[in-house]
Write an enzyme that holds these catalytic residues in place. Sequence first.
Site, PDB file in Angstrom:
ATOM      1  N   HIS A 196       0.803  -1.226   0.000  1.00 10.85           N
ATOM      2  CA  HIS A 196       0.000   0.000   0.000  1.00 10.85           C
ATOM      3  C   HIS A 196       0.833   1.272   0.000  1.00 10.85           C
ATOM      4  O   HIS A 196       0.410   2.293  -0.527  1.00 10.85           O
ATOM      5  CB  HIS A 196      -1.044  -0.030   1.106  1.00 10.85           C
ATOM      6  CG  HIS A 196      -2.212  -0.817   0.634  1.00 10.85           C
ATOM      7  ND1 HIS A 196      -2.248  -2.173   0.723  1.00 10.85           N
ATOM      8  CD2 HIS A 196      -3.311  -0.443  -0.057  1.00 10.85           C
ATOM      9  CE1 HIS A 196      -3.333  -2.604   0.135  1.00 10.85           C
ATOM     10  NE2 HIS A 196      -4.006  -1.575  -0.341  1.00 10.85           N
ATOM     11  N   ARG A 303     -10.832   3.423  -1.496  1.00  4.25           N
ATOM     12  CA  ARG A 303     -10.296   2.596  -0.401  1.00  4.25           C
ATOM     13  C   ARG A 303     -10.547   3.319   0.926  1.00  4.25           C
ATOM     14  O   ARG A 303      -9.738   4.155   1.335  1.00  4.25           O
ATOM     15  CB  ARG A 303      -8.796   2.388  -0.578  1.00  4.25           C
ATOM     16  CG  ARG A 303      -8.397   1.486  -1.720  1.00  4.25           C
ATOM     17  CD  ARG A 303      -6.888   1.261  -1.683  1.00  4.25           C
ATOM     18  NE  ARG A 303      -6.453   0.191  -2.537  1.00  4.25           N
ATOM     19  CZ  ARG A 303      -5.947   0.363  -3.758  1.00  4.25           C
ATOM     20  NH1 ARG A 303      -5.823   1.560  -4.273  1.00  4.25           N
ATOM     21  NH2 ARG A 303      -5.563  -0.687  -4.462  1.00  4.25           N
ATOM     22  N   ARG A 339     -15.590   1.125  -1.448  1.00  7.92           N
ATOM     23  CA  ARG A 339     -15.245  -0.197  -0.933  1.00  7.92           C
ATOM     24  C   ARG A 339     -15.300  -0.147   0.579  1.00  7.92           C
ATOM     25  O   ARG A 339     -14.705   0.736   1.203  1.00  7.92           O
ATOM     26  CB  ARG A 339     -13.844  -0.615  -1.379  1.00  7.92           C
ATOM     27  CG  ARG A 339     -13.536  -2.011  -0.843  1.00  7.92           C
ATOM     28  CD  ARG A 339     -12.227  -2.539  -1.302  1.00  7.92           C
ATOM     29  NE  ARG A 339     -11.121  -1.878  -0.646  1.00  7.92           N
ATOM     30  CZ  ARG A 339      -9.855  -2.133  -0.948  1.00  7.92           C
ATOM     31  NH1 ARG A 339      -9.563  -2.984  -1.898  1.00  7.92           N
ATOM     32  NH2 ARG A 339      -8.884  -1.510  -0.316  1.00  7.92           N
ATOM     33  N   GLU A 433     -10.837 -11.161  -5.571  1.00 11.85           N
ATOM     34  CA  GLU A 433      -9.398 -11.083  -5.292  1.00 11.85           C
ATOM     35  C   GLU A 433      -8.881 -12.311  -4.550  1.00 11.85           C
ATOM     36  O   GLU A 433      -7.721 -12.391  -4.196  1.00 11.85           O
ATOM     37  CB  GLU A 433      -9.067  -9.800  -4.521  1.00 11.85           C
ATOM     38  CG  GLU A 433      -9.915  -9.531  -3.307  1.00 11.85           C
ATOM     39  CD  GLU A 433      -9.648  -8.163  -2.688  1.00 11.85           C
ATOM     40  OE1 GLU A 433      -8.655  -7.516  -3.050  1.00 11.85           O
ATOM     41  OE2 GLU A 433     -10.425  -7.760  -1.813  1.00 11.85           O
ATOM     42  N   ASN A 456      -4.235  -7.215  -7.278  1.00 16.47           N
ATOM     43  CA  ASN A 456      -3.102  -7.163  -6.341  1.00 16.47           C
ATOM     44  C   ASN A 456      -3.155  -8.356  -5.394  1.00 16.47           C
ATOM     45  O   ASN A 456      -2.170  -9.057  -5.190  1.00 16.47           O
ATOM     46  CB  ASN A 456      -3.132  -5.872  -5.524  1.00 16.47           C
ATOM     47  CG  ASN A 456      -3.207  -4.647  -6.397  1.00 16.47           C
ATOM     48  OD1 ASN A 456      -2.835  -4.709  -7.554  1.00 16.47           O
ATOM     49  ND2 ASN A 456      -3.698  -3.545  -5.862  1.00 16.47           N
ATOM     50  N   ASP A 457      -4.330  -8.561  -4.822  1.00 19.17           N
ATOM     51  CA  ASP A 457      -4.467  -9.701  -3.926  1.00 19.17           C
ATOM     52  C   ASP A 457      -4.622 -11.001  -4.700  1.00 19.17           C
ATOM     53  O   ASP A 457      -4.126 -12.041  -4.275  1.00 19.17           O
ATOM     54  CB  ASP A 457      -5.663  -9.500  -2.979  1.00 19.17           C
ATOM     55  CG  ASP A 457      -5.277  -8.596  -1.819  1.00 19.17           C
ATOM     56  OD1 ASP A 457      -4.212  -8.827  -1.223  1.00 19.17           O
ATOM     57  OD2 ASP A 457      -6.022  -7.646  -1.526  1.00 19.17           O
ATOM     58  N   ARG A 467       2.642  -9.820  -0.866  1.00 19.16           N
ATOM     59  CA  ARG A 467       2.845  -8.616  -1.675  1.00 19.16           C
ATOM     60  C   ARG A 467       3.706  -7.570  -0.996  1.00 19.16           C
ATOM     61  O   ARG A 467       4.104  -6.595  -1.626  1.00 19.16           O
ATOM     62  CB  ARG A 467       1.489  -8.033  -2.121  1.00 19.16           C
ATOM     63  CG  ARG A 467       0.619  -7.553  -1.007  1.00 19.16           C
ATOM     64  CD  ARG A 467      -0.818  -7.325  -1.485  1.00 19.16           C
ATOM     65  NE  ARG A 467      -1.088  -5.949  -1.817  1.00 19.16           N
ATOM     66  CZ  ARG A 467      -2.310  -5.443  -2.007  1.00 19.16           C
ATOM     67  NH1 ARG A 467      -3.374  -6.232  -1.911  1.00 19.16           N
ATOM     68  NH2 ARG A 467      -2.475  -4.190  -2.302  1.00 19.16           N
ATOM     69  N   CYS A 504      -9.811  -3.330 -10.811  1.00 16.16           N
ATOM     70  CA  CYS A 504      -9.316  -2.154 -10.093  1.00 16.16           C
ATOM     71  C   CYS A 504      -7.955  -2.407  -9.440  1.00 16.16           C
ATOM     72  O   CYS A 504      -7.433  -1.552  -8.725  1.00 16.16           O
ATOM     73  CB  CYS A 504     -10.334  -1.680  -9.055  1.00 16.16           C
ATOM     74  SG  CYS A 504     -10.678  -2.916  -7.798  1.00 16.16           S
TER      75      CYS A 504
HETATM   76  C1  PEP Z   1      -6.495  -5.464  -5.084  1.00 19.04           C
HETATM   77  O1  PEP Z   1      -6.281  -6.323  -4.227  1.00 19.04           O
HETATM   78  O2  PEP Z   1      -6.222  -5.597  -6.284  1.00 19.04           O
HETATM   79  C2  PEP Z   1      -7.110  -4.187  -4.711  1.00 19.04           C
HETATM   80  C3  PEP Z   1      -7.469  -3.304  -5.619  1.00 19.04           C
HETATM   81  O3  PEP Z   1      -7.279  -3.942  -3.390  1.00 19.04           O
HETATM   82  P1  PEP Z   1      -6.098  -3.502  -2.403  1.00 19.04           P
HETATM   83  O4  PEP Z   1      -4.883  -3.216  -3.244  1.00 19.04           O
HETATM   84  O5  PEP Z   1      -6.593  -2.313  -1.668  1.00 19.04           O
HETATM   85  O6  PEP Z   1      -5.942  -4.717  -1.536  1.00 19.04           O
HETATM   86 MG    MG Z   2      -7.203  -6.203  -2.294  1.00 21.88          MG
END
Ligand code: PEP
Ligand code: MG
Length: 577
Positions: A196, A303, A339, A433, A456-457, A467, A504
């Site tokens: 993040h 977020r 979200r 995710e 991402n997840d 990550r 996203c």
């Molecule tokens: C993701 O996991 O792709 C996502 C958009 O959420 P975050 O990065 O906030 O976990």
């Molecule tokens: Mg995520």
Amino acid sequence: MAILLQGIGVSRGTAIAAARVLRHGDLEIVEYALPAEFIHEEVARYRFALNTAREQLREIRRGIPESAPRDIAAFIDTYLLMLDDTMFTEAPVEIIRRRQCNAEWALKMQRDELVRVFDEMDDDYLRARRDDIDHLVNSILRTLAGQPGPHDPGSPGSTVAGRVVVAADLTPAETVLLFHQGITGIVTEGGGPTAHTAILARSLQIPAVMGVPLAVRLLAEGETVVVDGDDGRIWAGLDPAALAAFEDRRREATRRRAALARTRGAPSRTRDGVTVTLRANIELPEDLDRIAEVGAAGVGLYRTEFLYMNRRDPPDEEEQYATYAEVVRRLAGAPLTIRTLDLGADKGGTAATNPALGLRGIRLCLHEPGLFVPQLRAILRAAALGPVRIMLPMVSTVAEVRQARRLLERTAAALAREGLAHDPRPPLGIMVEVPGAALDAAALAREVDFMSLGTNDLIQYTLAIDRIDESVSYLYDPLHPAVLRLVHHVIDVGRRLDVPVAMCGEMAGDPRLTPLLLGMGLTEFSMLTSTLLEVKDVITRSDYARLAAEVDALLACDDADAYYTRLEQFLRPPAGT
Ligand code: PEP
Ligand code: MG
């Protein structure tokens, strides 16, 4: 002598500035006994250090610009209150007297005790506050060690303005604070592209390179460094000619950005006429300013957990309502996808042993209605003011969606009884995710109004790569066949069942991947505003039908060589570049 360090470029752009090296918690603390006649002096030394830490925080507080989000000042006020509490004013003094020991040791004992108490708390949110304790303890220790300097972002006198910050690691909260203190670049030893802190750096448009081994030791305080956020390189000790070449490159990038900015009003459409919706990911109020600048079609991911950071108590319903209502108002009729709270893992919401697999996202919210319901009330109320959609993070089962929907219905009924204006049924969607959710997308799609791929997840869980662990970030690959098959499957399911599917995760904002995603049939992308115009540029030069015809062959490849050869065709920029 020039040195070159290699890391992972996580936020594009070039920064050229003096380094500010932040060292966290690296002071060695030992106990030593003091003769009784020195105790008085030791207590005075402790009180002086405490006062210095307080003064330094006040100085930072005074330097916060009016335009900064009020959370930043509130965060420092909380620190100041904590420093005024007996846990810092009395307890360590008492330990010095009782044990007849040095101030550092007394402070360490008090810190360990506080951390133990915080760790035992039931509330994940409060448990996470132990970081604040560490932060304050470190700033007092610095003065005790005779280093009354800026060693951590909240610490005193730190002139980080105009500097490149070099640190072992930075939390998202620290990054926001440093941004408001005017830093120009970030280099960290830890982290990876979808941590993040990295996402935040991109959102704030600070060039950043993470995962740079030994950066804190190899880069010297005050020396001029070049941070190349595109290639993930850090240069130090360059001669004037080399520095001038980097300056030219930076100017060229600025020119390119200016040229792209002129395309913000142009339609986002492929050469064969397919309209592609481009929305923005936001986390901080300042991101809203950029939405109009890049012509985003509203917000595809808000977020909200960033509202909960840098403060002691979670925001109540009224504060959340005021914030969401302001965002709805500023979007002037464009959709806002809120979200729900996704605390956990690197967002600092839990102290579990394996937070990424623990009680995070929708799991935490369903487990703690006291945290969730005020947010749902605030969202439903804000939804009365404009188009708002609700998106649930980390969903892995149909039961979670149903439970969330029931809670939402009950919340709406309560608002109706209280006579408060609200939208009783805004669209409800989920983030896809978790790999299990992607595989079972059809069952989930029947429960919701829309889905959004959180890559991402999804990548983290599919490939078993933390990550935020830089030692495995080389394996973090959006182009892994397993990832692409999952993504394609979810898009397909959405089309079959007529449930809109967006993306996203950070993949959506990488212009190199745009042709591939278009080929899979993705027509809604949500990303940081900093990359939106580049993605649009690729879209307007792409041929949707041609890409769609080719993508099946790519996904059918069962041999790695054939797969990568095909993949290259997609990664080649479309004609016209
Ligand atoms: C993701 O996991 O792709 C996502 C958009 O959420 P975050 O990065 O906030 O976990
Ligand atoms: Mg995520």
